[in-house]
Design a protein around this motif. Sequence first.
Motif, mmCIF file in Angstrom:
data_model
loop_
_atom_site.group_PDB
_atom_site.id
_atom_site.type_symbol
_atom_site.label_atom_id
_atom_site.label_comp_id
_atom_site.label_asym_id
_atom_site.label_seq_id
_atom_site.Cartn_x
_atom_site.Cartn_y
_atom_site.Cartn_z
ATOM 1 N N MET A 124 0.767 -1.234 0.040
ATOM 2 C CA MET A 124 -0.096 0.023 -0.074
ATOM 3 C C MET A 124 0.862 1.235 0.081
ATOM 4 O O MET A 124 0.641 2.188 -0.605
ATOM 5 C CB MET A 124 -0.878 0.044 1.250
ATOM 6 N N VAL B 140 2.477 1.546 -3.789
ATOM 7 C CA VAL B 140 1.210 2.298 -4.527
ATOM 8 C C VAL B 140 1.178 3.492 -4.113
ATOM 9 O O VAL B 140 0.940 4.305 -5.236
ATOM 10 C CB VAL B 140 0.174 1.370 -4.510
ATOM 11 N N GLN C 116 1.708 6.868 -6.743
ATOM 12 C CA GLN C 116 0.574 7.674 -7.233
ATOM 13 C C GLN C 116 1.108 9.004 -6.878
ATOM 14 O O GLN C 116 0.619 9.919 -7.774
ATOM 15 C CB GLN C 116 -0.580 7.328 -6.508
ATOM 16 N N VAL D 285 -4.982 3.956 -12.099
ATOM 17 C CA VAL D 285 -4.950 2.694 -11.606
ATOM 18 C C VAL D 285 -4.449 2.579 -10.151
ATOM 19 O O VAL D 285 -4.929 1.716 -9.310
ATOM 20 C CB VAL D 285 -3.766 1.986 -12.466
ATOM 21 N N CYS D 286 -3.780 3.631 -9.812
ATOM 22 C CA CYS D 286 -3.138 3.495 -8.297
ATOM 23 C C CYS D 286 -4.446 3.934 -7.416
ATOM 24 O O CYS D 286 -4.324 3.546 -6.339
ATOM 25 C CB CYS D 286 -2.155 4.436 -8.186
ATOM 26 N N LEU E 275 -7.305 3.270 -7.980
ATOM 27 C CA LEU E 275 -8.386 2.319 -7.779
ATOM 28 C C LEU E 275 -7.845 1.181 -6.819
ATOM 29 O O LEU E 275 -8.260 0.477 -6.140
ATOM 30 C CB LEU E 275 -8.784 1.562 -9.230
ATOM 31 N N ALA E 276 -6.238 0.740 -7.198
ATOM 32 C CA ALA E 276 -5.467 -0.181 -6.220
ATOM 33 C C ALA E 276 -5.677 0.127 -4.836
ATOM 34 O O ALA E 276 -6.046 -0.336 -3.758
ATOM 35 C CB ALA E 276 -4.286 -0.267 -6.699
ATOM 36 N N LEU E 277 -5.596 1.686 -4.381
ATOM 37 C CA LEU E 277 -5.573 2.144 -3.053
ATOM 38 C C LEU E 277 -6.893 1.850 -2.327
ATOM 39 O O LEU E 277 -7.065 1.586 -1.194
ATOM 40 C CB LEU E 277 -5.029 3.536 -2.959
ATOM 41 N N PHE F 26 -9.194 -0.152 -3.357
ATOM 42 C CA PHE F 26 -9.305 -1.925 -3.102
ATOM 43 C C PHE F 26 -8.607 -2.168 -2.028
ATOM 44 O O PHE F 26 -9.232 -3.052 -0.990
ATOM 45 C CB PHE F 26 -8.945 -2.438 -4.676
ATOM 46 N N MET F 27 -7.487 -1.767 -1.715
ATOM 47 C CA MET F 27 -6.873 -2.356 -0.641
ATOM 48 C C MET F 27 -7.413 -1.753 0.891
ATOM 49 O O MET F 27 -7.391 -2.381 1.633
ATOM 50 C CB MET F 27 -5.164 -2.001 -0.616
ATOM 51 N N GLN G 44 -10.574 -3.705 1.592
ATOM 52 C CA GLN G 44 -9.991 -5.142 2.011
ATOM 53 C C GLN G 44 -9.360 -5.104 3.435
ATOM 54 O O GLN G 44 -9.525 -6.128 4.020
ATOM 55 C CB GLN G 44 -8.878 -5.958 0.887
#
Length: 124
Positions: free
Chosen positions: A5, A8, A12, A68-69, A71-73, A75-76, A79
């Motif tokens: 995290m 990423v 970003q 994309v970063c 969206l990844a952050l 999502f993480m 979770q």
Amino acid sequence: MQVLMNLVLVLQLLTALVMIGLVLVQHGKGADMGASFGGGSSGSLFGATGSANFLSRSTAVCATIFFVCTLALAFMANQRSTAPAGESVLDRAAPASAASSGAAAVPAAVVPAPIAAPAPAASK
């Protein structure tokens, strides 16, 4: 998971700074790219027409990486929550203190006792 995290997040931030720089270097409709480098457009760094294509494509790549970063952050972070699978925040019960009536949650007002006035002295 925390290390990923952080990586990423750093990626970003770097792409955001690069994208800001690329947008600031690009020219508007009436400006010439060569004017920002101090010379004619044919003698500029990227050539007469190469600068617009290079800068616009670089900005698009940075924007894609940034998206994309993001969206990844998101999502993480989702979770990492401790909710059981299939249960949303809205499905969870409210805590008991918040579910009780508002009057019970508010402490009683403290009212000071009235101060008795001194009795007038008896005259002789």
